[in-house]
Design an enzyme around this catalytic site. Structure first.
Site, PDB file in Angstrom:
ATOM      1  N   GLU A 158      -2.919 -15.291   1.492  1.00  0.00           N
ATOM      2  CA  GLU A 158      -3.372 -14.717   2.832  1.00  0.00           C
ATOM      3  C   GLU A 158      -4.482 -15.338   3.459  1.00  0.00           C
ATOM      4  O   GLU A 158      -4.663 -14.903   4.526  1.00  0.00           O
ATOM      5  CB  GLU A 158      -3.584 -13.151   2.365  1.00  0.00           C
ATOM      6  CG  GLU A 158      -3.492 -12.154   3.717  1.00  0.00           C
ATOM      7  CD  GLU A 158      -3.274 -10.915   3.000  1.00  0.00           C
ATOM      8  OE1 GLU A 158      -2.887 -10.065   4.238  1.00  0.00           O
ATOM      9  OE2 GLU A 158      -3.550 -10.533   2.289  1.00  0.00           O
ATOM     10  N   SER A 204       0.545  -1.198  -0.009  1.00  0.00           N
ATOM     11  CA  SER A 204      -0.009  -0.027   0.087  1.00  0.00           C
ATOM     12  C   SER A 204       0.710   1.222   0.070  1.00  0.00           C
ATOM     13  O   SER A 204       2.011   1.271   0.432  1.00  0.00           O
ATOM     14  CB  SER A 204      -0.858   0.013   1.212  1.00  0.00           C
ATOM     15  OG  SER A 204      -1.894  -1.159   1.173  1.00  0.00           O
TER      16      SER A 204
END
Length: 368
Positions: free
Chosen positions: A240, A125
């Site tokens: 994930e 991010s």
């Protein structure tokens, strides 16, 4: 002896003797607790062969099937073992290196992950590239036999304790969106890397801003081909999800039980509407477990548990009543921390809006 029985016996012995002091440490909103002790525990797990269970034996794993992994994660949670400090290495970058890495990269990086020695963080991010991850602007170019990286990452969990970061960055001039991105493995302890903690509502700082100002990594530390970083990054996100969520749900069950007990103690449970919502939370948790057993990598998994956990945080505050508005002695209680931290659940690791898009497009085949 089954893997479940072996894990249960080993965890009980270790957490009752040498490592009794780490029991229950860490977790969402509490990653600041006992980091060094938990890192010692991570190394101990690695030495005893309890990390990276699904990995091939040649890389230090046990080649455990899904049932074996589920058994370990459930026993780990039931033992109230500490939150892992190596989960980003084991669960994200490790499997990505196994899939895309060269023989040299596997030999260099996998042993440090399996042993618990080297810790990792995720450089995805940015201030203008959160849910729109393909908008990353961090730039890297080759200079001699090194990549030189310049840019900023944000919400980088555990960057302040990490040895390495996997960084998604732009490496081709004129590249747009998903094209021209590369996936670099970057050492954190070097000039040109600055980590600034971000203080959360809980008062702790488990994630950070990371600034790269001429930071360097070897030319060979690109995972996959240069320019093919988007494909590698998406593979990492796929890892994930998985069997570890079943262990997570045991923690959820403990939290729900504490909310129910608190509602009884404060008198909040006299409200029939609140009692109905607590019963609904219990039923939804059972549905979560059954869905995870059916398919732990289902695209609905993250959306479901994060929305459920945020609602549980709201129930926790209602169970506390007016006492929930005050931090006694300046310290948050477990249920107050649950409420504050769970606000982030529907944002990190892919916001709920993004998850719904993924479900619509990739699972249901609906148009973009």
């Amino acid at each position: 002896m089954s893997l479940r029985e072996e894990a249960r016996a080993w965890l009980e012995e270790q957490l009752s003797t040498t490592f009794a002091h780490v029991r229950g440490l860490g977790g969402p909103g509490r990653e600041h607790e006992g980091h060094e002790a938990r890192h010692d525990w991570e190394r101990h797990l690695g030495k005893a062969g309890w990390t990276c269970l699904s990995w091939p034996e040649e890389y230090g794993g046990r080649a455990a099937d899904l049932a074996g992994q589920i058994a370990f994660y459930e026993e780990y949670a039931r033992a109230d073992a500490p939150a892992r400090v190596g989960h980003i290495g084991e669960g994200l970058i490790g499997p990505t290196i196994l899939e895309f890495g060269t023989a040299e990269q596997k030999a260099r990086f996998l042993p440090g992950i399996q042993s618990g020695e080297e810790l990792w963080c995720q450089g995805y991010s940015e201030p203008e590239a959160g849910s729109d991850l393909a908008n990353v602007q961090t730039w890297a170019e080759i200079s001699g036999d090194e990549w030189v990286i310049t840019g900023q990452k944000v919400w980088t969990s555990l960057a302040h304790v990490a040895d390495w970061c996997f960084v998604l960055c732009r490496t081709e001039k004129g590249g747009r969106k998903h094209r021209g991105l590369s996936y670099l493995l970057v050492p954190m302890d070097q000039p040109g890397v600055e980590v600034r903690p971000i203080v959360q509502l809980t008062g702790t700082s488990e994630f950070n801003e990371v600034f790269f100002d001429g930071a360097r990594t070897a030319a060979g530390n690109v995972l996959g081909a240069p320019g093919d970083g988007w494909r590698v990054a998406m593979a990492t996100l796929g890892y994930e999800r998985g069997a570890s969520t079943l262990g997570q749900q045991i923690g959820f069950r403990r939290e729900l039980q504490k909310v129910i007990e608190t509602a009884g103690r404060t008198g909040a449970a006299r409200d029939p509407v609140l009692r109905d919502r607590l019963a609904q939370a219990w039923l939804e948790l059972e549905v979560m477990r059954l869905n995870a057993l059916r398919d732990p990598q289902s695209p609905i998994t993250k959306l479901y548990w994060s929305e459920w956990h945020r609602r549980l945080g709201e129930l926790a505050q209602e169970a506390l009543g007016q006492a929930g508005l005050v931090a006694e002695g300046g310290e948050l209680g477990d249920l107050q921390r649950l409420y504050l931290f769970s606000r982030a659940d529907t944002i990190y690791a892919g916001s709920s809006e993004i998850q719904r898009n993924l479900i619509a497009e990739r699972a249901l085949g609906l148009p973009r």
